[in-house]
Structure formats: structure tokens, C-alpha cells
Design a protein around this motif. Structure first.
Motif, PDB file in Angstrom:
ATOM      1  N   ALA A 350       0.827  -1.204   0.000  1.00 43.96           N
ATOM      2  CA  ALA A 350       0.000   0.000   0.000  1.00 43.96           C
ATOM      3  C   ALA A 350       0.861   1.254   0.000  1.00 43.96           C
ATOM      4  CB  ALA A 350      -0.934  -0.013   1.209  1.00 43.96           C
ATOM      5  N   ALA A 351       1.902   1.262   0.837  1.00 48.29           N
ATOM      6  CA  ALA A 351       2.787   2.423   0.901  1.00 48.29           C
ATOM      7  C   ALA A 351       3.492   2.653  -0.434  1.00 48.29           C
ATOM      8  CB  ALA A 351       3.805   2.236   2.021  1.00 48.29           C
ATOM      9  N   ALA A 352       3.957   1.561  -1.050  1.00 49.72           N
ATOM     10  CA  ALA A 352       4.639   1.680  -2.344  1.00 49.72           C
ATOM     11  C   ALA A 352       3.686   2.201  -3.415  1.00 49.72           C
ATOM     12  CB  ALA A 352       5.212   0.331  -2.749  1.00 49.72           C
ATOM     13  N   TRP A 353       2.455   1.680  -3.442  1.00 50.29           N
ATOM     14  CA  TRP A 353       1.471   2.119  -4.426  1.00 50.29           C
ATOM     15  C   TRP A 353       1.190   3.613  -4.298  1.00 50.29           C
ATOM     16  CZ3 TRP A 353      -0.998   1.482  -8.789  1.00 50.29           C
ATOM     17  CH2 TRP A 353      -2.237   2.087  -9.012  1.00 50.29           C
ATOM     18  N   HIS A 354       1.005   4.083  -3.070  1.00 54.97           N
ATOM     19  CA  HIS A 354       0.730   5.510  -2.881  1.00 54.97           C
ATOM     20  C   HIS A 354       1.914   6.365  -3.320  1.00 54.97           C
ATOM     21  CE1 HIS A 354      -3.196   5.029  -1.180  1.00 54.97           C
ATOM     22  NE2 HIS A 354      -2.767   4.248  -0.203  1.00 54.97           N
ATOM     23  N   ALA A 359       4.043  10.139  -7.329  1.00 52.54           N
ATOM     24  CA  ALA A 359       5.026  10.497  -8.350  1.00 52.54           C
ATOM     25  C   ALA A 359       4.358  10.807  -9.681  1.00 52.54           C
ATOM     26  CB  ALA A 359       6.042   9.362  -8.515  1.00 52.54           C
ATOM     27  N   ALA A 360       3.207  10.162  -9.928  1.00 54.30           N
ATOM     28  CA  ALA A 360       2.487  10.388 -11.177  1.00 54.30           C
ATOM     29  C   ALA A 360       1.490  11.531 -11.071  1.00 54.30           C
ATOM     30  CB  ALA A 360       1.761   9.106 -11.584  1.00 54.30           C
ATOM     31  N   GLY A 361       1.308  12.093  -9.878  1.00 52.43           N
ATOM     32  CA  GLY A 361       0.311  13.137  -9.687  1.00 52.43           C
ATOM     33  C   GLY A 361      -1.108  12.623  -9.787  1.00 52.43           C
ATOM     34  N   VAL A 362      -1.327  11.375  -9.322  1.00 54.58           N
ATOM     35  CA  VAL A 362      -2.620  10.709  -9.442  1.00 54.58           C
ATOM     36  C   VAL A 362      -3.200  10.443  -8.059  1.00 54.58           C
ATOM     37  CG1 VAL A 362      -3.718   8.515 -10.076  1.00 54.58           C
ATOM     38  CG2 VAL A 362      -2.173   9.663 -11.682  1.00 54.58           C
ATOM     39  N   THR A 363      -4.484  10.694  -7.893  1.00 55.95           N
ATOM     40  CA  THR A 363      -5.194  10.371  -6.661  1.00 55.95           C
ATOM     41  C   THR A 363      -5.712   8.943  -6.745  1.00 55.95           C
ATOM     42  OG1 THR A 363      -5.882  12.667  -6.341  1.00 55.95           O
ATOM     43  CG2 THR A 363      -7.120  10.974  -5.155  1.00 55.95           C
ATOM     44  N   SER A 364      -5.501   8.180  -5.687  1.00 59.80           N
ATOM     45  CA  SER A 364      -5.914   6.775  -5.656  1.00 59.80           C
ATOM     46  C   SER A 364      -7.097   6.582  -4.706  1.00 59.80           C
ATOM     47  CB  SER A 364      -4.743   5.889  -5.223  1.00 59.80           C
ATOM     48  OG  SER A 364      -5.143   4.544  -5.057  1.00 59.80           O
ATOM     49  N   GLN A 365      -7.857   5.516  -4.953  1.00 58.63           N
ATOM     50  CA  GLN A 365      -8.926   5.095  -4.060  1.00 58.63           C
ATOM     51  C   GLN A 365      -8.602   3.699  -3.527  1.00 58.63           C
ATOM     52  OE1 GLN A 365     -13.003   6.327  -5.722  1.00 58.63           O
ATOM     53  NE2 GLN A 365     -11.858   5.882  -7.583  1.00 58.63           N
ATOM     54  N   GLU A 366      -9.334   3.293  -2.502  1.00 59.71           N
ATOM     55  CA  GLU A 366      -9.177   1.937  -1.984  1.00 59.71           C
ATOM     56  C   GLU A 366     -10.427   1.132  -2.251  1.00 59.71           C
ATOM     57  OE1 GLU A 366      -8.352   3.057   2.046  1.00 59.71           O
ATOM     58  OE2 GLU A 366      -6.195   2.732   1.803  1.00 59.71           O
ATOM     59  N   PHE A 367     -10.250  -0.176  -2.383  1.00 60.03           N
ATOM     60  CA  PHE A 367     -11.382  -1.078  -2.529  1.00 60.03           C
ATOM     61  C   PHE A 367     -11.272  -2.208  -1.519  1.00 60.03           C
ATOM     62  CE2 PHE A 367     -13.049  -5.143  -3.921  1.00 60.03           C
ATOM     63  CZ  PHE A 367     -14.388  -4.828  -4.093  1.00 60.03           C
ATOM     64  N   VAL A 368     -12.370  -2.474  -0.830  1.00 60.22           N
ATOM     65  CA  VAL A 368     -12.501  -3.642   0.034  1.00 60.22           C
ATOM     66  C   VAL A 368     -13.942  -4.108  -0.076  1.00 60.22           C
ATOM     67  CG1 VAL A 368     -13.121  -2.356   2.125  1.00 60.22           C
ATOM     68  CG2 VAL A 368     -11.989  -4.575   2.324  1.00 60.22           C
ATOM     69  N   SER A 369     -14.173  -5.414   0.033  1.00 60.42           N
ATOM     70  CA  SER A 369     -15.518  -5.951  -0.147  1.00 60.42           C
ATOM     71  C   SER A 369     -16.389  -5.762   1.083  1.00 60.42           C
ATOM     72  CB  SER A 369     -15.444  -7.449  -0.470  1.00 60.42           C
ATOM     73  OG  SER A 369     -14.892  -7.682  -1.736  1.00 60.42           O
ATOM     74  N   ASN A 370     -17.686  -5.728   0.870  1.00 59.28           N
ATOM     75  CA  ASN A 370     -18.649  -5.897   1.944  1.00 59.28           C
ATOM     76  C   ASN A 370     -18.423  -7.282   2.560  1.00 59.28           C
ATOM     77  OD1 ASN A 370     -21.274  -6.860   3.125  1.00 59.28           O
ATOM     78  ND2 ASN A 370     -21.983  -4.836   2.482  1.00 59.28           N
ATOM     79  N   ASN A 371     -18.478  -7.384   3.877  1.00 60.69           N
ATOM     80  CA  ASN A 371     -18.173  -8.650   4.545  1.00 60.69           C
ATOM     81  C   ASN A 371     -19.097  -9.790   4.149  1.00 60.69           C
ATOM     82  OD1 ASN A 371     -16.165  -7.290   5.868  1.00 60.69           O
ATOM     83  ND2 ASN A 371     -17.165  -7.273   7.873  1.00 60.69           N
ATOM     84  N   THR A 417      -2.554   4.418 -16.517  1.00 61.70           N
ATOM     85  CA  THR A 417      -1.378   4.392 -17.382  1.00 61.70           C
ATOM     86  C   THR A 417      -0.267   5.275 -16.837  1.00 61.70           C
ATOM     87  OG1 THR A 417      -2.775   3.981 -19.305  1.00 61.70           O
ATOM     88  CG2 THR A 417      -0.568   4.808 -19.741  1.00 61.70           C
ATOM     89  N   ARG A 418      -0.628   6.415 -16.302  1.00 61.07           N
ATOM     90  CA  ARG A 418       0.379   7.309 -15.722  1.00 61.07           C
ATOM     91  C   ARG A 418       1.041   6.678 -14.499  1.00 61.07           C
ATOM     92  NH1 ARG A 418      -3.444  12.090 -14.705  1.00 61.07           N
ATOM     93  NH2 ARG A 418      -1.668  12.945 -13.514  1.00 61.07           N
ATOM     94  N   VAL A 419       0.264   5.985 -13.679  1.00 52.28           N
ATOM     95  CA  VAL A 419       0.860   5.309 -12.526  1.00 52.28           C
ATOM     96  C   VAL A 419       1.737   4.159 -12.971  1.00 52.28           C
ATOM     97  CG1 VAL A 419       0.416   4.139 -10.336  1.00 52.28           C
ATOM     98  CG2 VAL A 419      -1.086   5.967 -11.077  1.00 52.28           C
ATOM     99  N   ALA A 420       1.320   3.432 -14.025  1.00 48.39           N
ATOM    100  CA  ALA A 420       2.148   2.353 -14.559  1.00 48.39           C
ATOM    101  C   ALA A 420       3.507   2.881 -15.000  1.00 48.39           C
ATOM    102  CB  ALA A 420       1.435   1.660 -15.707  1.00 48.39           C
ATOM    103  N   ALA A 421       3.508   4.053 -15.651  1.00 45.69           N
ATOM    104  CA  ALA A 421       4.777   4.653 -16.083  1.00 45.69           C
ATOM    105  C   ALA A 421       5.622   5.044 -14.870  1.00 45.69           C
ATOM    106  CB  ALA A 421       4.490   5.879 -16.953  1.00 45.69           C
ATOM    107  N   SER A 422       4.990   5.567 -13.841  1.00 44.11           N
ATOM    108  CA  SER A 422       5.705   5.908 -12.608  1.00 44.11           C
ATOM    109  C   SER A 422       6.278   4.652 -11.955  1.00 44.11           C
ATOM    110  CB  SER A 422       4.751   6.618 -11.644  1.00 44.11           C
ATOM    111  OG  SER A 422       5.325   6.773 -10.366  1.00 44.11           O
ATOM    112  N   PHE A 423       5.495   3.583 -11.935  1.00 44.53           N
ATOM    113  CA  PHE A 423       5.938   2.311 -11.366  1.00 44.53           C
ATOM    114  C   PHE A 423       7.193   1.800 -12.089  1.00 44.53           C
ATOM    115  CE2 PHE A 423       5.506  -2.377 -12.012  1.00 44.53           C
ATOM    116  CZ  PHE A 423       5.765  -2.789 -10.715  1.00 44.53           C
TER     117      PHE A 423
END
Length: 426
Positions: A350-354, A359-371, A417-423
Motif C-alpha cells: 500500500a505504501a509503495a502504491w501511494h 510520483a504520477a500526480g494521481v489520486t488513488s482510491q481503496e477497494f474492500v468488499s462488503n463482509n 497508465t500514468r501510474v504504470a509509467a511511474s511504477f
């Protein structure tokens, strides 16, 4: 806010990519075409591979492909950044003895591939697409164009249809493709004609259906993008664009790995549970002069970003989602989290992804399932298990997942795609 020109151009290019990729084999071929157009060298698995830091290479295995860029300063222990995705999508797959019919209709005998929303395949013009294997072992791609349709029963003949539609997977999923008697027709002839070969030479085939409608940008401010097979061609396309536009490699080997058969478990020679990625990584290391210890050190310095679509909150079914964590189209790509490791993300991932998003100037969201709604899985846990490599599960939010035509956000596609390039470079 209106979609940016760059995001719109990206979506229109994705529409062309999807059209060129009606099957996993076509997707791998389109990936290969784009790589070659960008200066990548195709390698054959039966040939020796060059030891060439600074090189750009790729290899195709059936419906899968792996491409990589080796930085000029690469050594035997240089880490790899692997952006992973899959080329296959839920569909109907052609059976043996596929030409059938009833009451003057020609039909195609199909079985269910993966977990499609079957009702979404009704009343659409479908192509048959995939590979044909000929009597000399040659493999050719075939795509018929609009040929089939799965016609729905009129409401006059099923007055309760709107109370719930349940299709018999054997009887009610066999599409029509012409008029006449099955004894005097051959659907393989249609496939052979589309590939420019003699039908009598066909000895084997892997053929699926695909929706023929082109991808479309629509909605207020051009916010939405609809197309077939966004699961997971959206991620494949993002990885290809990021890798082919990579101006200068970073300190790591940048690698794109797209696999077949994710929708049916990945346990094939071209799936993520097979040996393809491990084989390529080992050969890349050997070409750099690595011994066994150096190969393991390189894996320890590597990351895999497993990119696949996830669920946006659905405005008509809010109760199916987590009550707090509710990603929505247009608000950025997603980090996928599951306590039972159906996704491979952990705190370090998670820390690496953020960091890559920042670095890409992109805002991320999180996903988790309903229990109460178990989630699916991806190639992420498979890759982490096979290689012991640090892995994080990511993607974009969509609606209509596993429909014949899925819905994504234009801004999210470009952001991924921008995050992929940053990665690849960070």
C-alpha cells in the motif's frame, strides 16, 4: 470537469485496442504489434537470448506476452518492476462439432468460459475469434466479424421474464448464425474464410465469442467509457502504453506480463499459475550472468503490480458494497485489499502504491468488499506465491463487470497508465 484531451485520446486508443483484441490470442498479437512498432525485438523461446543491457525485448506464448526494457547499467542483481494483467475475458467458447441447428436455424455449439453475465450476451451481434491450428502445425488468427446473435424470447411468450431471467446454459445459450440445415453448413468454414485458409486443413481451434460494438465515450463531460472486455484489456492497454512510451528506463528492469486464462483459474502454460513468467525472469537473469544466489537477490529487490478491474460503488445496489470504502468512477485507480489475501496487497505494498501514485500526480482510491459479499481474486496472489516477489493488487473501478459490455471512467483509464509509467521508473 470535462475529460482532458489526453484522457480522451487514451480512451479512443483503448477502443481501437479492444476492437483489435476479440480474443486473448488477438490481444497478444496486438501487444506484439505495438511493441514492434515501438522498437522492441521479438524473441523466440527456442532460440538463445541476447545479453544486452539497454535492450527492449518481448516474447509471446499463445495468448500471453511478456516484454521488458533492460537499463544500460543493469547487473545480475538489478530488480524488476512487473506490471501484470490478463488478456482473456468471460465469453462463450466454441465446442467440438460446433455446427448445430434446429427448425431451419443454423446455430453454434458453445460452452461457458469463465463467469459471464449471461443476460448481457443476449441480442448483441457477436464475432467468433481466436486461433486455428492447421494440418502442418501452423497457427493463424481468425475473426469472422458480426456473425452470431443470441436472441431473447419475446415477452409475449414469457410474461414473467421481468421477474427474473434464468438461462439454461446448455439449451438457451446457443447463438444463431444463419438459416438452413446443419448438415449442409459448417461454421468452421466461416472461420477459415476469415483467416484465408482452407477449412479442411483445420485440426484444432480455440475460438470464443466477442461483442462487435466499438468502444464509446459518453456521458456528461465525457466521463464514461463503455466497451467489451475491459476486464482486463484496460490494464493490458495501460501497461503497453506505459512501456512503449518509456523514454528512459529507471534503475530497474521494466517488465509487462500479460497472461491468459485468468478467468478460469490461471493454471495453464500461458496463465499466471504456469511457468511463463518464472521462465522469462530466469532467462533474463542468465543473460545478465546471474548465478542462483544473484537471481534470488534480484527477486528480493523486485515488485509486481497486479492490475485488474475492481468494483465501483453501484448507485442502485449500494448495500452490496462496504458502507464506508466506496470507490467511484472518475476518482482515480484503486488499491485492492482483502483480509484473506484474495488480493496480495499488504501494508508495504500500500505504501509503495501511494508513492507511485504521488510520483504520477494521481489520486488513488481503496477497494474492500462488503463482509457479506466475498470478493474474487487475481493473478497477484498467484505471482506472489510462485515467485516470492513483493506484490500489490491494483486496477480501476468499473460497473457491469463480466458483462458483454463494461463501464469505466475515462479519467481513471488515463490515470492508471500514468501510474504504470511511474511504477516502471520511480
Amino acid at each position: 470537469m470535462p475529460a482532458s484531451p489526453a484522457a480522451l485520446a487514451h480512451a479512443h486508443d483503448l477502443a481501437d485496442f479492444v476492437t483489435a483484441s476479440p480474443s486473448s490470442f488477438h490481444a497478444a498479437a496486438e501487444v506484439a504489434r505495438r511493441l514492434e512498432d515501438s522498437g522492441f525485438t521479438r524473441l523466440d523461446e527456442s532460440d538463445p537470448w541476447p545479453a544486452q543491457p539497454g535492450g527492449r525485448f518481448f516474447v509471446v506464448r499463445d495468448g500471453a506476452a511478456i516484454a521488458w526494457v533492460v537499463p544500460p547499467a543493469a547487473t545480475a542483481t538489478t530488480g524488476v518492476r512487473i506490471f501484470g494483467a490478463h488478456t482473456d475475458s468471460p465469453a462463450l467458447k466454441l465446442k467440438p462439432q460446433p455446427t448445430t441447428g434446429s427448425k431451419g436455424w443454423l446455430q453454434a455449439a458453445v460452452e461457458i468460459y469463465g463467469g459471464p453475465l449471461l443476460n448481457s450476451w443476449l441480442d448483441r451481434e457477436l464475432t467468433l475469434a481466436g486461433r486455428l491450428v492447421l494440418d502442418d502445425g501452423a497457427q493463424v488468427l481468425a475473426s469472422t466479424g458480426p456473425l452470431l446473435r443470441l436472441p431473447q424470447l419475446a415477452i409475449h411468450l414469457d410474461r414473467g421474464v421481468n421477474d427474473g431471467l434464468a438461462l439454461n446454459k446448455q439449451v438457451q445459450t446457443q447463438p444463431v448464425w444463419g438459416l438452413g440445415e446443419a448438415e449442409s453448413a459448417d461454421i468452421l468454414g466461416e472461420l477459415a474464410a476469415s483467416a484465408g485458409v482452407d477449412a479442411a486443413r483445420i485440426r484444432g481451434y480455440d475460438i470464443v465469442t466477442a461483442d462487435t460494438a466499438h468502444g464509446q465515450v459518453f456521458g456528461k463531460d465525457d466521463a464514461f467509457f463503455a466497451a467489451g472486455r475491459l476486464d482486463d484489456l484496460a490494464s493490458v492497454h495501460a501497461g503497453v502504453v506505459a512501456l512503449t512510451t518509456l523514454a528512459e528506463p529507471g534503475a530497474h528492469i521494466a517488465m509487462l506480463a500479460v497472461f491468459d486464462h485468468e478467468e478460469v483459474g490461471s493454471a495453464t502454460r500461458s496463465g499466471a499459475a504456469g511457468p511463463f513468467l518464472a521462465d522469462v525472469l530466469e532467462r533474463v537473469r542468465l543473460a545478465l550472468g546471474a548465478d542462483r544466489e544473484q537471481q534470488l537477490r534480484a527477486l528480493a529487490a523486485s515488485w509486481c503490480a497486479s492490475s485488474d478491474v475492481g468494483h465501483s460503488v453501484h448507485p442502485n445496489y449500494v448495500d452490496k458494497h462496504d458502507p464506508v470504502v466506496q470507490p467511484v468512477l472518475g476518482s482515480g485507480p484503486i488499491l485492492k485489499i482483502n483480509a484473506n489475501q484474495r488480493y496480495a496487497t499488504d501494508a508495504a505494498g500500500a505504501a509503495a502504491w501511494h508513492a507511485w501514485c504521488d510520483a504520477a500526480g494521481v489520486t488513488s482510491q481503496e477497494f474492500v468488499s462488503n463482509n457479506t459479499v466475498p470478493c474474487g481474486s487475481t493473478i497477484g496472489p498467484i505471482t506472489a506465491t510462485r515467485l516470492g516477489i513483493r506484490t500489490v493488487d491494483v486496477g480501476i473501478p468499473i460497473l457491469s463487470m463480466h458483462s458483454a459490455r463494461e463501464l469505466a471512467g475515462v479519467a481513471d483509464l488515463h490515470a492508471l497508465t500514468r501510474v504504470a509509467a511511474s511504477f516502471f521508473t520511480a
